[in-house]
Design an enzyme around this catalytic site. Structure first.
Site, mmCIF file in Angstrom:
data_model
loop_
_atom_site.group_PDB
_atom_site.id
_atom_site.type_symbol
_atom_site.label_atom_id
_atom_site.label_comp_id
_atom_site.label_asym_id
_atom_site.label_seq_id
_atom_site.Cartn_x
_atom_site.Cartn_y
_atom_site.Cartn_z
ATOM 1 N N ASP A 98 -9.997 20.586 12.218
ATOM 2 C CA ASP A 98 -8.559 20.759 12.153
ATOM 3 C C ASP A 98 -8.027 20.785 13.585
ATOM 4 O O ASP A 98 -8.547 21.507 14.436
ATOM 5 C CB ASP A 98 -8.234 22.082 11.447
ATOM 6 C CG ASP A 98 -7.120 21.929 10.436
ATOM 7 O OD1 ASP A 98 -6.029 21.506 10.846
ATOM 8 O OD2 ASP A 98 -7.346 22.241 9.258
ATOM 9 N N ASP A 195 -2.869 18.973 11.950
ATOM 10 C CA ASP A 195 -1.930 19.904 11.336
ATOM 11 C C ASP A 195 -0.474 19.539 11.644
ATOM 12 O O ASP A 195 -0.146 19.278 12.807
ATOM 13 C CB ASP A 195 -2.243 21.308 11.893
ATOM 14 C CG ASP A 195 -1.557 22.412 11.130
ATOM 15 O OD1 ASP A 195 -1.800 22.519 9.919
ATOM 16 O OD2 ASP A 195 -0.792 23.173 11.750
ATOM 17 N N GLU A 246 -1.357 15.484 8.754
ATOM 18 C CA GLU A 246 -0.610 16.204 7.725
ATOM 19 C C GLU A 246 0.876 15.981 7.995
ATOM 20 O O GLU A 246 1.373 16.344 9.060
ATOM 21 C CB GLU A 246 -0.925 17.707 7.771
ATOM 22 C CG GLU A 246 -0.302 18.449 6.609
ATOM 23 C CD GLU A 246 -0.071 19.937 6.859
ATOM 24 O OE1 GLU A 246 0.068 20.674 5.878
ATOM 25 O OE2 GLU A 246 -0.013 20.363 8.030
ATOM 26 N N HIS A 319 -5.860 24.107 0.999
ATOM 27 C CA HIS A 319 -5.745 25.546 1.242
ATOM 28 C C HIS A 319 -4.302 26.049 1.218
ATOM 29 O O HIS A 319 -4.076 27.246 1.380
ATOM 30 C CB HIS A 319 -6.384 25.863 2.594
ATOM 31 C CG HIS A 319 -5.637 25.197 3.718
ATOM 32 N ND1 HIS A 319 -5.580 23.820 3.866
ATOM 33 C CD2 HIS A 319 -4.882 25.704 4.715
ATOM 34 C CE1 HIS A 319 -4.826 23.527 4.899
ATOM 35 N NE2 HIS A 319 -4.396 24.649 5.442
ATOM 36 N N ASP A 320 -3.343 25.152 1.090
ATOM 37 C CA ASP A 320 -1.933 25.555 1.036
ATOM 38 C C ASP A 320 -1.342 25.411 -0.360
ATOM 39 O O ASP A 320 -0.139 25.625 -0.551
ATOM 40 C CB ASP A 320 -1.084 24.677 1.982
ATOM 41 C CG ASP A 320 -1.435 24.876 3.442
ATOM 42 O OD1 ASP A 320 -1.835 25.995 3.811
ATOM 43 O OD2 ASP A 320 -1.303 23.897 4.206
#
Ligand code: GLC
Ligand code: CA
Length: 550
Positions: A98, A195, A246, A319-320
């Protein structure tokens, strides 16, 4: 030299704190991941994406980084990381990290030394407003302008107050980031998940009197493509890696700019249109069901829109997001397995790179938390206070909304077996286990050949090396049907017909003109038997049938 290996990749996303604890402190760690590499490999995954493992005060579970060159001590050491990388590579698994460079933690040396005056050059690594701050709202609640007393000015933070946004306009900052990226790539990592990369460029100056929504100004900001082209040229192009950005709030046209075949930026992007269809009265906290007709419209548009111009990411959750089976399927005991398998086939037989979020491959449902004390996620806790303290939503209602939508739904410990702490740890975990762990766990599903786990392996094996999956066209059938998601993929005279029922009731599927079901061969299904009557069948709840021709 860059190859397109990522088009045939299957990515397994790991949330390290919740995957496997190796030293009995209730927190998942790198040594724990090493113990599970064979399991990941056994699924048919070829890439691991690690959520942030860097030094961090953990305000946002590691998305607030205080040192890009250090591993968080709770997760292990740099030696552990090197070992993980080596062991993964030995098994043919690549590792992507990440990359969180829209913001740092306020504990990062740059912010600390910049604001204390110790190293004034670092002050300009962040975005300051000396006059009164704008009225933008932070995505985690409250104002997006944080006041720093040492500097006597406001800094921009799209996320938490302790996550100041970086100033990408500053070439020195960009060089530091490129140096850091090269450092990790030289270690041998295989790429980055970037991210909120669509947010890195901000308007300058920050406009005044705009209202509270910063999205139109900061999403796809003025220089974002210039920066990404520079990043590609200075760093990425030198390695044979994969990059996925993302990109909240992105359109098909924008995606082609970020990850177009010739755009010279990234390989692919995460878009969130299909996961946002539940947004409603309470914004993203609404617990509405996804409207299937809209879902089909969105996925069809992305499948055809990126065809030959870019590349799709195939994901239901991360994970969100809440758990896929709870959100898009049905997690009641009678339908959990059926709907998890249906969802798996529905998505992974499309064109693109599949992403499996840890636990999805066993059909892990939402944990069904019932009290605020169970939550750890800063965003959920802030939203609770925003809504409840202001009287907009009553307490119990808010807990119901969170139980459907909170990011913590995806962050409970991985369920490995039905022994103490689900095999995740020998100590109470940092976040409670979901209610389902005794019934839903890896050990159990390994034994049961009708499990979700075995089905994931079957689908991934079916995809592997199948040119139709990689290259075939995508044609949506019966677009207006409220219960059935059906499509046909075609490549060099071969066809694949995927029929998925998204309803918990019986419904009828009729093949459209041009398809005679009797001529097709059944490849995969999630129920035994089926009465084909006429040119169709009665679909039982969450039924899946995959046929081939030619
Ligand atoms: C991304 C991450 C999320 C994080 C946010 C801020 O959306 O996926 O977990 O909170 O960025 O870094
Ligand atoms: Ca641990």
């Amino acid at each position: 030299m860059q190859t397109e290996w990522w088009k045939d990749a299957v990515v397994y996303q790991i949330y390290p704190r919740s995957f496997q604890d190796s030293n009995g402190d209730g927190i998942g760690d790198l040594r724990g991941i090493i113990q599970r590499l064979d399991y990941i490999r056994s699924l048919g995954a070829t890439v691991i994406w690690l959520c942030p493992i860097y030094a961090s005060p953990l305000i946002d579970n590691g998305y607030d980084i205080s040192d890009y060159y250090a591993i968080h001590p709770e997760l292990g050491t740099m030696e552990d990381f090197d070992c993980l990388l080596r062991q993964a590579h030995q098994r043919g698994l690549r590792v992507i990290m990440d990359l969180v460079v829209n913001h740092t933690s306020d504990q990062h040396r740059w912010f600390q030394e910049g604001t204390s005056g110790q190293n004034p050059a670092y002050r300009d690594y962040y975005i300051w407003e000396t006059e009164k701050p704008n009225r933008w709202g932070s995505w985690f609640g409250g104002s997006a302008g944080g006041y720093n007393t040492q500097v006597g000015a406001h800094y921009l933070h799209i996320f938490a107050k302790k996550q100041p946004d970086l100033n990408w306009q500053n070439p020195a900052l960009r060089d530091e980031i490129y140096r850091m990226m090269s450092w990790w790539l030289n270690k041998g990592i295989d790429g980055f998940r970037m991210d909120v990369i669509s947010l890195i460029s901000k308007p300058d100056p920050i406009p005044r009197d705009t209202g509270s929504d910063l999205s139109p100004y900061c999403i796809n900001g003025p220089q974002v493509h210039t920066y990404l082209k520079e990043m590609r040229q200075k760093v990425l192009a030198k390695y044979d890696i994969m990059t996925v950005g993302e990109c909240p709030g992105i359109t098909v046209q924008e995606a082609q700019k970020y990850a177009g075949t010739d755009s010279g930026e990234l390989n692919m992007v995460f878009q969130f249109e299909h996961t946002s269809l539940t947004d409603g009265k309470y914004g993203k906290w609404s617990a509405d069901r996804t409207d299937l007709v809209k879902l089909k419209e969105v996925l069809n548009r992305w499948q055809n829109g990126l065809r030959e111009t870019s590349w799709n990411c195939l994901f239901w959750g991360n994970h969100d997001q809440p758990r896929a089976v709870s959100k898009f399927g049905c997690d009641l005991p009678e339908y959990r397995v059926l709907s998890a398998k249906m969802l798996c086939a529905c998505l992974y037989l499309m064109q693109g790179t599949p992403y499996i979020y840890q636990g999805e491959e066993i059909g892990m449902p939402n944990p069904h938390f019932t009290s605020l004390e169970q939550y750890r996620d800063i965003e959920s806790i802030c939203a609770y206070h925003d809504f409840v303290d202001s009287g907009v939503v009553e307490k119990r209602m808010m807990l119901t909304l969170l139980a459907h939508t909170s990011r913590d739904n995806a962050r409970t410990p991985m369920q490995w077996n039905s022994r103490f702490c689900a095999g995740f740890s020998s100590a109470p975990p940092w976040i409670s286990l979901g209610y389902s762990w005794r019934a839903v766990n890896v050990e159990q599903e390994e034994k049961d050949e009708n499990s979700v786990l075995h089905f994931y392996r079957d689908i991934l094996a079916f995809r592997k090396g199948n040119p139709l999956i990689r290259y075939g066209t995508f044609e949506l059938l019966c677009a207006d049907d409220p219960h059935i998601f059906a499509y046909v993929r075609t490549y060099q005279g071969k066809r694949l017909l995927v029929i998925c029922c998204f309803a918990s009731e019986f419904t009828r599927f009729d093949a459209p003109e041009g398809i005679t079901l009797d001529d097709w061969t059944l490849e995969l299904s999630n129920y035994d038997g089926c009465f084909v009557i006429g040119n169709g069948f009665t679909a039982r709840p969450y039924k899946l049938r995959v046929y081939s021709l030619g």
